[in-house]
Write an enzyme that holds these catalytic residues in place. Structure first.
Site, mmCIF file in Angstrom:
data_model
loop_
_atom_site.group_PDB
_atom_site.id
_atom_site.type_symbol
_atom_site.label_atom_id
_atom_site.label_comp_id
_atom_site.label_asym_id
_atom_site.label_seq_id
_atom_site.Cartn_x
_atom_site.Cartn_y
_atom_site.Cartn_z
ATOM 1 N N ASP A 1 -14.766 -8.473 1.990
ATOM 2 C CA ASP A 1 -13.985 -7.670 2.925
ATOM 3 C C ASP A 1 -14.752 -6.419 3.358
ATOM 4 O O ASP A 1 -14.563 -5.920 4.463
ATOM 5 C CB ASP A 1 -12.679 -7.254 2.218
ATOM 6 C CG ASP A 1 -11.564 -6.997 3.199
ATOM 7 O OD1 ASP A 1 -11.681 -7.416 4.366
ATOM 8 O OD2 ASP A 1 -10.564 -6.373 2.807
ATOM 9 N N CYS B 1 -29.770 2.608 -14.104
ATOM 10 C CA CYS B 1 -28.640 1.756 -14.507
ATOM 11 C C CYS B 1 -29.070 0.826 -15.636
ATOM 12 O O CYS B 1 -28.362 0.680 -16.630
ATOM 13 C CB CYS B 1 -28.134 0.933 -13.327
ATOM 14 S SG CYS B 1 -27.204 1.896 -12.128
ATOM 15 N N CYS C 1 -22.355 -9.135 -6.856
ATOM 16 C CA CYS C 1 -21.422 -9.573 -5.806
ATOM 17 C C CYS C 1 -21.191 -11.076 -5.886
ATOM 18 O O CYS C 1 -22.043 -11.828 -6.356
ATOM 19 C CB CYS C 1 -21.998 -9.254 -4.429
ATOM 20 S SG CYS C 1 -22.059 -7.510 -4.040
ATOM 21 N N SER D 1 0.823 -1.215 0.000
ATOM 22 C CA SER D 1 0.000 0.000 0.000
ATOM 23 C C SER D 1 0.855 1.262 0.000
ATOM 24 O O SER D 1 1.642 1.491 0.928
ATOM 25 C CB SER D 1 -0.904 0.008 1.241
ATOM 26 O OG SER D 1 -1.729 -1.134 1.220
HETATM 27 S S1 SF4 Z 1 -16.172 -5.981 -3.631
HETATM 28 FE FE1 SF4 Z 1 -17.757 -6.826 -2.268
HETATM 29 S S2 SF4 Z 1 -19.390 -5.324 -2.262
HETATM 30 FE FE2 SF4 Z 1 -18.078 -4.846 -4.016
HETATM 31 S S3 SF4 Z 1 -19.039 -5.935 -5.715
HETATM 32 FE FE3 SF4 Z 1 -17.484 -7.311 -4.849
HETATM 33 S S4 SF4 Z 1 -18.581 -8.595 -3.348
HETATM 34 FE FE4 SF4 Z 1 -19.873 -6.825 -3.839
HETATM 35 S S1 SF4 Z 2 -26.466 4.899 -14.408
HETATM 36 FE FE1 SF4 Z 2 -24.861 4.111 -15.762
HETATM 37 S S2 SF4 Z 2 -23.024 5.210 -15.212
HETATM 38 FE FE2 SF4 Z 2 -24.492 5.469 -13.539
HETATM 39 S S3 SF4 Z 2 -23.981 3.832 -12.090
HETATM 40 FE FE3 SF4 Z 2 -25.614 3.074 -13.417
HETATM 41 S S4 SF4 Z 2 -24.547 1.994 -15.075
HETATM 42 FE FE4 SF4 Z 2 -23.042 3.314 -14.048
#
Ligand code: SF4
Ligand code: SF4
Ligand code: SF4
Length: 373
Positions: free
Chosen positions: A276, A316, A260, A121
C-alpha cells in the site's frame, strides 16, 4: 500462494480529506491518480484467480480511499463470487477498512450478515481527531465516526480501532489511552503517520520525529503494561507482535518482519502493487485482468522490492535490538548513499523504547511461555 489480497474498489477516492493522507500523496505521483470505480469483471477476476490457487484461509481486505463509496451492490456481488468460485472450500474472511463517515443500517445489516471484520479510523479524542481528519469541506468528522461505531456495536459487528500516530496523537497518547479504555475499545492498531513519499521527514505540522515517536511508544507501552499486570490490557498489535517475536513466532505485522513481502495491493483497474505504501507506477507488478497470480511474484520488480528491504545498515546489523526491531518498516527507512544501505528514520525512538521497555516485554513473553507450557 496468495492468502490475503488488498483491494481498492473505489481506488483512492474518498469522502474525507485528511491532512496526512499517504494514499492521496502516492496517487498524485502516478500517471493516473485515480482509477475510479472497480468494474464488476475486475472483482470477479480477482476473486476467481485468488480462490483458484487458494487453500485454507483466504482474506479479501477491502480498503481505499474509502471502499464503501463503491456501493453495497458491488459488495453483494463480492459475496456471490466468493460462493461461486470457492472450489477448494477455503475459509474466507472479508475485512473492510473504513473511515466510518457514511455507513447506514443497510450497510450494517450486510456487514453483520457476512461477518466482515472492520478497521475503523479514529485518531484519539474528538479534538485530536478533528485536527487532521476533515470532510471535503474542511468540517469535523469525529461525531459521525462515533455514530457509525455506535451502529457497529448495535449490530454486533466486530471492529478494530485504527489510529494514525501523527505528532499530536503521539504527544497526547496518555489521554487517548484513557479515553479508548472508557469507550471499551479492546482492539487497537497504531499506524505510524507517513510523510509524503520522497520528502525529507519531520517537516509537516503532523510529522513525527524520532524523539516524539520513541516517547509515544514508551508512554503507550507503560500504560498497556500496567493494565497487562492487572489482566486487563487491550490488544495492541505492535506490542503483541514484539511479544510474539520474543516467543519465536514470525510477526504477522508486515512492518515488523524486517523484510518486505509482496502483498498484491490491487487498484480499481486491477493493477497490482507490492504494498500500500508503494502503489506507484515504478512498482506496478501486473494486472489481475490480464496476468496470473504467479506472474506478480516472478517479475523482477517484485524480487527487487523484497531484495531492497534486506539492505539493512551496518548499524542495524550490529544493533542489540535488531532481532526485535528488524529496522522497522521499509517506508520509514532512509538511504545511506555511500553504503547503499538503509537505516530507519525512527531509529533513535526505537532504541529508546527498547532500552526502557525491553525488560518488561521479555517479562511478558516469559509469562506467556510459562502459561503455555
Ligand atoms: S508495510 Fe510495505 S514497506 Fe513496510 S515492511 Fe511491509 S511491505 Fe515493506
Ligand atoms: S539500529 Fe537498531 S534500533 Fe535502530 S533501526 Fe536499526 S535495529 Fe532498529
Ligand atoms: S479517510 Fe483515509 S483515504 Fe480518506 S482522506 Fe482520510 S486517510 Fe485518506
Amino acid at each position: 500462494m496468495l492468502q490475503t489480497v488488498l483491494i481498492k474498489p473505489a481506488s483512492g477516492l474518498c469522502n474525507m480529506q485528511c491532512d496526512y493522507c499517504f494514499y492521496c500523496d502516492e496517487a498524485a505521483k502516478r500517471d493516473v491518480a485515480s482509477y475510479g470505480m472497480m468494474e464488476i469483471e475486475t472483482i470477479e477476476n480477482i476473486i476467481r484467480k485468488v480462490l483458484k490457487q487458494g487453500k485454507g484461509n483466504i482474506c479479501f481486505a477491502f480498503q481505499g480511499g474509502e471502499p464503501t463509496l463503491r456501493g453495497l451492490e458491488f459488495f453483494e456481488k463480492v459475496i456471490k463470487f466468493e460462493h461461486k468460485y470457492n472450489i477448494h472450500k477455503c475459509e474466507i474472511l472479508n475485512t473492510l477498512q473504513t473511515n466510518g463517515f457514511c455507513v447506514d443500517d443497510k450497510w450494517c445489516r450486510f456487514l453483520k450478515k457476512h461477518e466482515f471484520l472492520l478497521g475503523v479510523s479514529v485518531d484519539g479524542t474528538e479534538t485530536l481527531h478533528n485536527l487532521h481528519r476533515h470532510d471535503k469541506n474542511g468540517a469535523d468528522t469525529y461525531q459521525k465516526v462515533r455514530d457509525s461505531i455506535a451502529m457497529f456495536e448495535k449490530y454486533q459487528i466486530e471492529y478494530n480501532i485504527l489510529t494514525v500516530v501523527n505528532r499530536q496523537v503521539a504527544e497526547n497518547v496518555k489521554e487517548i489511552y484513557k479515553e479508548y479504555k472508557q469507550n471499551g475499545w479492546k482492539y487497537q492498531q497504531y499506524i505510524t503517520c507517513l510523510d509524503p513519499f520522497g520528502e525529507p521527514q519531520g517537516q509537516r505540522p503532523y510529522s513525527l520525529t524520532p524523539e516524539i515517536y520513541g516517547q509515544f511508544l514508551i508512554d503507550l507501552f507503560q500504560l498497556w503494561y500496567k493494565d497487562w499486570r492487572r489482566g486487563k490490557a487491550p490488544y495492541i498489535r505492535q506490542f503483541e507482535n514484539y511479544v510474539g517475536i520474543l516467543l519465536g513466532y514470525p510477526p504477522e505485522s508486515c512492518e515488523q518482519r524486517g523484510i518486505c513481502s509482496v502483498q498484491c495491493v490491487t487498484e480499481a483497474d486491477g493493477s497490482v502493487y507490492p504494498c500500500d505504501f508503494y502503489a506507484m507506477d515504478a512498482y506496478r507488478l501486473g494486472n489481475f485482468n490480464t496476468d496470473q497470480i504467479t506472474d506478480f511474484f516472478e517479475r523482477k520488480e517484485s524480487k527487487q522490492f523484497v531484495e531492497e528491504s534486506k539492505k539493512w545498515s551496518e548499524q542495524c546489523k550490529q544493533c542489540e535490538y535488531f532481532s526485535l526491531c528488524r529496522s522497522g518498516c521499509r517506508r520509514s527507512r532512509v538511504g545511506e548513499k555511500d553504503a547503499g544501505t538503509y537505516r530507519n528514520y525512527f531509529c533513535e525512538g526505537y532504541r529508546k523504547f527498547f532500552q526502557v521497555c525491553g525488560a518488561n516485554l521479555m517479562e511478558i513473553a516469559k509469562y506467556v511461555s510459562e502459561e503455555r507450557s
